[in-house]
Design an enzyme around this catalytic site. Structure first.
Site: not given
Ligand code: NAD
Length: 358
Positions: A89, A186, A190
């Site tokens: 990572k 969030g 995703v």
């Molecule tokens: P992203 O940055 O697009 O979305 C995260 C969202 O969470 C944002 O809208 C942000 O404003 C919100 N957020 C942050 N803190 C918050 C809180 N305290 N309360 C409510 N909302 C909050 O990220 P993503 O790509 O959607 O990924 C989300 C999670 O899934 C991460 O932990 C990431 O590591 C994990 N993940 C993502 C993928 C992927 O394909 N994108 C794959 C595996 C794991």
């Protein structure tokens, strides 16, 4: 509670060398302002693949802890998913809204390239496919590019949805989400796709995000209610789906949680895997291990590297349903937490691969 407080509160308690990382690379470039850390945790099953996160960490120590925890999680995720990939990572320290530049990503790509393919990067929080396009100008060890498989989030959301259904089947005897109260914390890349799956199945959706415009977009399109970030842990719900940052299941939240299932996309949802995994098990909350059900994204990256079709990768993500059920059953049969059950299966595969290479 702010997300980052919980995620990093334990910074000093991390036993760095006991996490068994192969390599940690600190990357700095004055001209572009790049400050990044790349962590290669384990390459026994193959090159270490894991996304790059861009985040305004409160301290460099917090960034280091985050990248070490996340890269270790990738080792387990890739192993349990049967992919020939190890775990790695990267984190770029900075504000993803104001500190991005093509130069910064190209410089980052040079650092990725210096690892000669032992680390392959992709998107994570704060990063999009266009950023990866800049990275690809200086290294070929990058996935999730526009015009190829692109954004892994839709497949990740599908896998989370399938894992959630498996948890429902395990807990209630039926996998139906119809009428079930699901809280999505969030609604970023995703979370948004997950809301779409939940909506199609008639779930009662509750959303929460610290970004108001993200909430407005979802509310316009879907029938859902909104809850303030601070009220999440006391809300009535059947399923809690953490899709923001990690470590939201911790000493402060665990006693308050009223859900019967936790199934979401965020990595490292348990602040302390051993302690909080056991506490959830004791409380009768079914925890679908995060790295298992959010593996759709890495499957998508794997498919990009190996030229696997979209249909096949959806099939792979669909198999998360059965793997989740198997792990939940193992946890019940062996009277161990679901996170421990998942870890044992991942560790078995790593051990087998390591014996093969001897
Ligand atoms: P992203 O940055 O697009 O979305 C995260 C969202 O969470 C944002 O809208 C942000 O404003 C919100 N957020 C942050 N803190 C918050 C809180 N305290 N309360 C409510 N909302 C909050 O990220 P993503 O790509 O959607 O990924 C989300 C999670 O899934 C991460 O932990 C990431 O590591 C994990 N993940 C993502 C993928 C992927 O394909 N994108 C794959 C595996 C794991």
């Amino acid at each position: 509670m702010k997300k980052n407080q919980s995620e990093h509160r334990n910074s000093n308690a991390i036993d760095f060398f006991n996490m068994n990382h192969e390599k940690i690379l600190f990357c700095q470039d004055q001209k572009s302002g790049l400050k990044a850390i790349i962590a290669v945790h384990n390459t026994v099953c193959g090159p270490a693949l894991g996304g790059t996160r861009m985040w305004s960490y409160k301290s460099d120590q917090d960034a280091l802890v985050d990248v070490m925890r996340l890269s270790r999680g990738m080792t387990y995720k890739n192993a349990i998913s049967g992919l020939n990939l190890g775990g790695g990572k990267a984190v770029i320290i900075g504000d993803s809204h104001s500190q991005k530049s093509p130069e910064l990503f190209m410089k980052f790509g040079e650092f990725v390239d210096s690892l000669s393919g032992s680390y392959i990067t992709a998107e994570d929080v704060g990063i999009n496919p266009d950023d990866m396009l800049q990275v690809s100008k200086t290294t070929r060890h990058v996935t999730g590019l526009p015009g190829k498989k692109g954004d892994p989030s839709p497949i990740t959301a599908y896998g989370v949805y399938m894992g959630m259904k498996a948890a429902l089947k395990f807990k209630n005897g039926t996998e139906s989400l119809n009428g079930k109260k699901v809280l999505v914390q969030g609604i970023g890349h995703v979370g948004l796709y997950l809301v779409d799956y939940l909506n199609k199945e008639g779930a009662e959706i509750i959303i929460s995000d610290i970004n108001k415009s993200a909430i407005e977009n979802v509310v316009k399109k879907y029938n859902c209610s909104v809850i303030k970030p601070n009220d999440i842990y006391t809300a009535e719900m059947d399923v809690y789906a953490p899709c923001a940052l990690g470590a939201t299941v911790n000493n402060e939240t665990i006693d308050k949680l009223k859900c019967s299932i936790i199934a979401g996309a965020a990595n490292n949802q348990l602040l302390d895997e051993k302690q909080h995994g056991q506490q959830l098990f004791d409380k009768g909350i079914v925890y679908a291990p995060d790295y298992l059900i959010n593996a759709g994204g890495v499957m998508n990256c794997y498919a990009e590297i190996h030229g696997i079709s979209d249909k096949k990768v959806m099939e792979m993500a669909g198999n998360i349903y059965q793997t989740t059920l198997d792990i939940l059953n193992k946890s019940q049969d062996e009277n161990i937490s679901t996170s421990l059950a998942a870890n044992r299966i991942a560790e078995k595969r790593i051990k087998e691969e390591s014996l093969k290479s001897k």
